[in-house]
Motif scaffolding. Sequence first.
Motif, PDB file in Angstrom:
ATOM      1  N   GLN A  20      -4.957  23.789  15.582  1.00  0.00           N
ATOM      2  CA  GLN A  20      -6.204  24.713  15.303  1.00  0.00           C
ATOM      3  C   GLN A  20      -7.317  23.993  16.078  1.00  0.00           C
ATOM      4  O   GLN A  20      -8.194  24.492  16.670  1.00  0.00           O
ATOM      5  CB  GLN A  20      -6.063  24.962  14.037  1.00  0.00           C
ATOM      6  N   SER A  23      -7.284  23.681  19.896  1.00  0.00           N
ATOM      7  CA  SER A  23      -7.514  25.016  20.317  1.00  0.00           C
ATOM      8  C   SER A  23      -8.927  25.251  20.358  1.00  0.00           C
ATOM      9  O   SER A  23      -9.657  25.891  21.373  1.00  0.00           O
ATOM     10  CB  SER A  23      -6.707  26.054  19.415  1.00  0.00           C
ATOM     11  N   ARG A  24      -9.677  25.370  19.292  1.00  0.00           N
ATOM     12  CA  ARG A  24     -11.036  25.624  19.121  1.00  0.00           C
ATOM     13  C   ARG A  24     -11.907  24.684  19.643  1.00  0.00           C
ATOM     14  O   ARG A  24     -12.827  24.905  20.431  1.00  0.00           O
ATOM     15  CB  ARG A  24     -11.609  25.227  17.498  1.00  0.00           C
ATOM     16  N   LEU A  44     -13.499  32.186  18.088  1.00  0.00           N
ATOM     17  CA  LEU A  44     -12.755  31.236  17.706  1.00  0.00           C
ATOM     18  C   LEU A  44     -12.092  31.456  16.116  1.00  0.00           C
ATOM     19  O   LEU A  44     -10.949  30.947  16.106  1.00  0.00           O
ATOM     20  CB  LEU A  44     -13.310  29.893  17.539  1.00  0.00           C
ATOM     21  N   TYR A  48      -7.966  31.528  16.538  1.00  0.00           N
ATOM     22  CA  TYR A  48      -7.215  30.401  16.033  1.00  0.00           C
ATOM     23  C   TYR A  48      -7.409  30.257  14.653  1.00  0.00           C
ATOM     24  O   TYR A  48      -7.224  29.348  14.135  1.00  0.00           O
ATOM     25  CB  TYR A  48      -8.036  29.209  16.735  1.00  0.00           C
ATOM     26  N   LEU A  53      -2.310  31.413  13.905  1.00  0.00           N
ATOM     27  CA  LEU A  53      -1.518  30.322  14.703  1.00  0.00           C
ATOM     28  C   LEU A  53      -0.029  30.335  13.947  1.00  0.00           C
ATOM     29  O   LEU A  53       1.066  30.094  14.778  1.00  0.00           O
ATOM     30  CB  LEU A  53      -2.326  29.028  14.506  1.00  0.00           C
ATOM     31  N   ARG A  98      -0.926  29.073  27.360  1.00  0.00           N
ATOM     32  CA  ARG A  98      -2.010  27.904  27.306  1.00  0.00           C
ATOM     33  C   ARG A  98      -1.701  26.693  27.803  1.00  0.00           C
ATOM     34  O   ARG A  98      -0.640  26.167  27.317  1.00  0.00           O
ATOM     35  CB  ARG A  98      -2.681  27.845  25.573  1.00  0.00           C
TER      36      ARG A  98
END
Length: 174
Positions: A20, A23-24, A44, A48, A53, A98
Motif C-alpha cells: 500500500q 503504491s501510494r 489513492l 489502494y 489490495l 503495474r
Amino acid sequence: MNQNIPSIHPCTLTDLPTLQAISRETFADTFGAANTPEDLAKYLDRAYAPAKLHHEMTNSDSHFFFLQVGSTVCGYLKVNTGAAQSEPMPADNFEVERIYIRKAYQKHGYGRILIELAEQLARDAHKSRIWLGVWEHNDNARGFYARSGFHQIGEHTFTIGGSRQTDYLLGKDL
C-alpha cells in the motif's frame, strides 16, 4: 549476499502495508502534478485501500512480486490473467497491470528486470501476448516499453476525479 543485487519474491498478505505504501508513493510521484491534490487523495484512498489490495492479492488470477535491494523494497510488479485483467482481452493474453518503481530507484534497470519477469511468467502460462496500459503523457514509461518491443494496440480513458486522461494500451507478441 551482495546488498546491491536485486531479489524478487512474491508478495504475501503480510506485505500488504508495504504494498500500500509503495503504491501510494509511486502513483503520487508519477501522476500527482497532473491532478488536483483533492482528486489525487481520493483516488489513492480508493485504489489502494487495504480491503481493495487484499481482494486483489487473494485473486488467483493476479500476482504481485516485490523487487528488493538489501532490505529495501524498491518496487513491485502486478500481473493478471483471465477475468482479473483490467480490460476484456482474449484468454491467451497476459496483463502487466503495474510496474511501480520508487523514484529513488528508477533508471537502475529494475523496470527491465520486472518486465522480463512478466514476459517469462506469460510464457510459462502459455500466453501469446503480453499487454499493459500507460498514460499518454508518461514519456519515460512509453519510451521504456517501446524499447522493450511493445506497440500500441488501443487506448482507454482513465478518470481521476474530474480529470479524464488517456492511457495507451500497448502489446507485445511472445
